[in-house]
Enzyme design. Sequence first.
Site, short mmCIF file in Angstrom:
data_model
loop_
_atom_site.label_atom_id
_atom_site.label_comp_id
_atom_site.label_asym_id
_atom_site.label_seq_id
_atom_site.Cartn_x
_atom_site.Cartn_y
_atom_site.Cartn_z
N ASP A 59 78.90 -40.61 -4.57
CA ASP A 59 79.32 -39.22 -4.32
C ASP A 59 80.83 -39.11 -4.50
OD1 ASP A 59 79.00 -39.56 -0.68
OD2 ASP A 59 80.41 -40.45 -2.12
N ASP A 115 79.36 -45.28 -2.36
CA ASP A 115 78.34 -44.26 -2.61
C ASP A 115 78.61 -43.55 -3.92
OD1 ASP A 115 78.13 -43.39 0.89
OD2 ASP A 115 76.84 -44.67 -0.33
N GLU A 168 81.93 -49.61 1.14
CA GLU A 168 82.39 -48.39 1.80
C GLU A 168 81.55 -48.11 3.04
OE1 GLU A 168 82.27 -43.55 1.18
OE2 GLU A 168 81.39 -44.89 -0.32
N ASP A 201 83.32 -38.87 -2.44
CA ASP A 201 84.13 -39.77 -1.63
C ASP A 201 84.08 -41.19 -2.16
OD1 ASP A 201 84.75 -37.68 -0.02
OD2 ASP A 201 83.33 -38.19 1.58
#
Length: 638
Positions: free
Chosen positions: A505, A503, A426, A507
């Site tokens: 997180d 990541d 990503e 997203d």
Amino acid sequence: MAKDNYDASSITVLEGLEAVRRRPGMYIGSVGVSGLNHLVYEIVDNSVDEYLAGYCTEIRVTLEDDGSVIVSDNGRGIPVDLHQKGVSAERVIFTTLHAGGKFDNKAYKTSGGLHGVGSSVVNALSEYLEIKISKGGKIYYDSYERGVPVVELEKGLLPVIGRSKVNGTTVTFKPDPEIFEHTHFKADAIKSRLHETSYLNPGLSLVFTNNRKGEQETVTYHETEGLKAYLAELNAGKELLTEPILVKGTSEGIEVVMALQFVDTFEERVLGYCNNIYNSEGGTHLVGFKSRFTTLINNYAKELGILKDPDKFSGPDTRCGMTCVLSVKHPDPLFEGQTKTKLGSQDAARAVVNVTGEQLELYFDKHLETLKTIISCAEKSAKIRKAEEKAKSNLLTKAKFSFDSNGKLSNCTSKYASLCEIFIVEGDSAGGSAKKARNRMYQAIMPIRGKILNVEKASIDKVLANAEIKTMVLAFGCGFSEGYGNDFDITKLRYDKIIIMADADVDGEHISTLLLTFFFRFMPELISEGHVYIAMPPLYKAIPKGKGEETYLYDDEALAKYRATHKNFTLQRYKGLGEMDAEQLWETTLDPERRVIKRVSIEDARMADKVTSLLMGNDVEPRREYIHEHAHEAMLDV
Ligand code: TTJ
């Protein structure tokens, strides 16, 4: 006293009709030819109501050369006695907007939505309108000009102009050229409407006469076979596959009549009527019939072993080649939709389900061959439907995966798939670090831009349209499959491990979820054969203040443990992969000796697929809630 009342109400009456003349379109749709013809139907419908009440057998419609039309029936005759307003009931009917309702539903047992309310509208829009009512041996007379009465009444009662042994009503009117663009009725449209009425009311004769110069003719419509004859007309010239099937019955006080037949076409033609009014927008009666019919055919097909669970015919499959006319007579119907031509009464759906369900079952039990013909129509349709779906998806797929070569894959040099890995990373910056850090012999890096995907409502279509993803699929080397066709060949897979690196997180989890969904739907074998992994980059790095080694901590639990055993250290928190330099990335995520990766199970992927469906749903609120509540348990807890 009665006189005062009459004066007062007559003023409002005239004001009402004046409103009709000011805005005729509101009452008859248009002032063009269709609105003009509508005047005739409004009047004829009153006579049809008298037929429905059981007192009329013949209606005559005559076009005259002066532009007028005569509508007459042999019913009981419009009431002429004194109405409470102190005038003949006939006057009230022709001068009061919506007067139809005042003459209780008992008389008009199954009046259509507009029936009995339109005669005053026709009156208002006519240069002149004359009425002759034969009733109880006498002929009564009344007349109007542009809705205004021109006959003076004595004590509110109509003048008697003659004697008659038979009862009936005759209305003559001439549309007002001040209102209508053209005042020439369309004979063909009127004939076709009268014919339709005759199909729907098998006991009724409708005689059409055209007395206009050069057009002289008389046609009688009388269809004793009713809907069956209507079907024959609708199916004329087509190859018939079954005999007509007729269904009749009453349920919930609603009379249901239906005729259906299958022909050799791929279309369905299902017409719905309520109280002789064609429902161009359909409605509850059709919904009831269609759903019952679909269930019925599916049940039979399974019973006969033609259809195996969990296969089933779609509704349109079961109606492939069907011509059907469904007519209901409802004592108090409800219409909705843009043009009020959609039946809204729920009891009509129930009545139709009851009557057609019961009777079609009886019929099919006795006529197995007909049933089998209908089922084979459905099979044919299902086959074509599936082929079309497949063709469509192949098309979509071709469009989606016309691989362009501008992707940013940094491939590995080794050709030995069992040694190779591809990292789907990503973000461009993490991708850049990964490219520097990797072992280029056997590690390929494929950056995908998070920005494109991490919109909350990213759909699978967006994933597919993503250029990098196209490149990724090309890199895998095994094609993909969707739905029916299977062009996927796992033996061609060029990497033993496909590692999603995102990541930790919201997203990142979203991207992982979408990728897993994509694999699950299009390349499920990748997952079931254990080729898909998720990289677990560390969340923290603990750097001891004295001696001791730097330690990567992969989750909060690891941090808690580390805290329990170590005192003096600084903690570096990684907000994202992009924060790591090449060396750190190698140490934590790429190096097979030290990295933590988790193999994705098919259950994980199925979960992801579910989550994606939810994320893509049209309900924004549940989606938002889900993202906020589950973001942290979605994918990385594998
Ligand atoms: C109503 O209930 C009492 C007996 O008569 C019923 C009635 O109004 N019947 C009736 C009305 N038959 N025909 C009409 C009629 C015919 C035309 C051509 C036009 C209008 C507005 C009504």
